[in-house]
Write a protein that holds these residues in place. Sequence first.
Motif, mmCIF file in Angstrom:
data_model
loop_
_atom_site.group_PDB
_atom_site.id
_atom_site.type_symbol
_atom_site.label_atom_id
_atom_site.label_comp_id
_atom_site.label_asym_id
_atom_site.label_seq_id
_atom_site.Cartn_x
_atom_site.Cartn_y
_atom_site.Cartn_z
ATOM 1 N N ASN A 120 1.989 14.164 -19.272
ATOM 2 C CA ASN A 120 2.933 13.244 -19.894
ATOM 3 C C ASN A 120 2.260 11.873 -20.086
ATOM 4 N N ILE A 121 1.729 11.635 -21.280
ATOM 5 C CA ILE A 121 0.955 10.426 -21.554
ATOM 6 C C ILE A 121 1.822 9.164 -21.532
ATOM 7 N N LYS A 122 3.027 9.218 -22.088
ATOM 8 C CA LYS A 122 3.899 8.031 -22.100
ATOM 9 C C LYS A 122 4.220 7.575 -20.676
ATOM 10 N N GLU A 123 4.570 8.523 -19.849
ATOM 11 C CA GLU A 123 4.896 8.193 -18.461
ATOM 12 C C GLU A 123 3.664 7.698 -17.718
ATOM 13 N N LEU A 124 2.496 8.241 -18.055
ATOM 14 C CA LEU A 124 1.241 7.804 -17.427
ATOM 15 C C LEU A 124 0.980 6.334 -17.734
ATOM 16 N N HIS B 195 0.833 -1.209 0.000
ATOM 17 C CA HIS B 195 0.000 0.000 0.000
ATOM 18 C C HIS B 195 0.868 1.259 0.000
ATOM 19 N N SER B 196 2.001 1.213 0.666
ATOM 20 C CA SER B 196 2.919 2.353 0.651
ATOM 21 C C SER B 196 3.434 2.603 -0.759
ATOM 22 N N ARG B 197 3.777 1.531 -1.468
ATOM 23 C CA ARG B 197 4.228 1.673 -2.857
ATOM 24 C C ARG B 197 3.105 2.217 -3.738
ATOM 25 N N LEU B 198 1.880 1.766 -3.492
ATOM 26 C CA LEU B 198 0.740 2.251 -4.260
ATOM 27 C C LEU B 198 0.492 3.733 -3.994
ATOM 28 N N LEU B 199 0.702 4.166 -2.758
ATOM 29 C CA LEU B 199 0.554 5.579 -2.418
ATOM 30 C C LEU B 199 1.588 6.421 -3.171
ATOM 31 N N VAL B 200 2.819 5.955 -3.228
ATOM 32 C CA VAL B 200 3.863 6.668 -3.963
ATOM 33 C C VAL B 200 3.488 6.771 -5.444
ATOM 34 N N LEU B 201 2.952 5.686 -5.994
ATOM 35 C CA LEU B 201 2.540 5.704 -7.400
ATOM 36 C C LEU B 201 1.384 6.682 -7.628
ATOM 37 N N ALA B 202 0.453 6.756 -6.679
ATOM 38 C CA ALA B 202 -0.664 7.703 -6.806
ATOM 39 C C ALA B 202 -0.161 9.139 -6.772
ATOM 40 N N GLU B 203 0.853 9.395 -5.947
ATOM 41 C CA GLU B 203 1.440 10.737 -5.906
ATOM 42 C C GLU B 203 2.163 11.054 -7.215
ATOM 43 N N GLU B 204 2.876 10.052 -7.761
ATOM 44 C CA GLU B 204 3.539 10.237 -9.053
ATOM 45 C C GLU B 204 2.507 10.498 -10.148
ATOM 46 N N LYS B 205 1.384 9.780 -10.074
ATOM 47 C CA LYS B 205 0.345 9.938 -11.084
ATOM 48 C C LYS B 205 -0.190 11.364 -11.093
ATOM 49 N N ARG B 206 -0.329 11.941 -9.922
ATOM 50 C CA ARG B 206 -0.817 13.317 -9.834
ATOM 51 C C ARG B 206 0.123 14.261 -10.587
ATOM 52 N N THR B 207 1.417 14.102 -10.359
ATOM 53 C CA THR B 207 2.412 14.937 -11.033
ATOM 54 C C THR B 207 2.354 14.730 -12.543
ATOM 55 N N ILE B 208 2.255 13.483 -12.963
ATOM 56 C CA ILE B 208 2.215 13.162 -14.387
ATOM 57 C C ILE B 208 0.955 13.739 -15.035
ATOM 58 N N LEU B 209 -0.167 13.667 -14.324
ATOM 59 C CA LEU B 209 -1.409 14.218 -14.867
ATOM 60 C C LEU B 209 -1.320 15.727 -15.031
ATOM 61 N N VAL B 210 -0.721 16.385 -14.070
ATOM 62 C CA VAL B 210 -0.568 17.841 -14.156
ATOM 63 C C VAL B 210 0.338 18.204 -15.337
ATOM 64 N N GLU B 211 1.407 17.431 -15.529
ATOM 65 C CA GLU B 211 2.339 17.687 -16.625
ATOM 66 C C GLU B 211 1.765 17.265 -17.976
#
Length: 161
Positions: free
Chosen positions: A36-40, A18-34
């Motif tokens: 960046n479809i490939k990274e998403l 769940h901690s790893r999933l939380l980190v991924l959700a935080e990364e997803k937020r950054t990617i969505l703001v940017e």
Amino acid sequence: MESLNKLIQTLEEMTDAHSRLLVLAEEKRTILVEGNIKELQSLINRESSCVEEIERLEQKRTELVQVYIAQKGLTGQSFTLEELINSQNDATTKTTLDYITKQLRGLVQKITQLNESNQQLIHASLSYVQYSMGMLVRKEPAIGYGPYAKNRYSNMLDAKI
């Protein structure tokens, strides 16, 4: 007691996942703001494997709880973590289970909040894309047949340069 130790170990593994999933959700937020479809796409693949691991651990946890219940001679179809904690006589085990339970609840709550926020970002992006597409494409098809049919609305794609 061995099934209880395995259960605690599984709960700790679930906390890590769940901690790893939380980190991924935080990364997803950054990617969505940017935007960046490939990274998403890459992140979604990593997120899927993490969710699969959590599902596997949840199945294992359920089986271990059933084994523990059977060993203790307790009745019931399923036990919540709270009921499992309350059934403990050992203070150390009770404290360990309580700590892990609070960690898991906190992580799940944070993940839920981030996912809701990410969903709002996705909806906002889709609304913008739909609005932009509406500016570029015809709003209404031609009415009538033959040479006298005319478009009622023009758009940027129909403009003559």
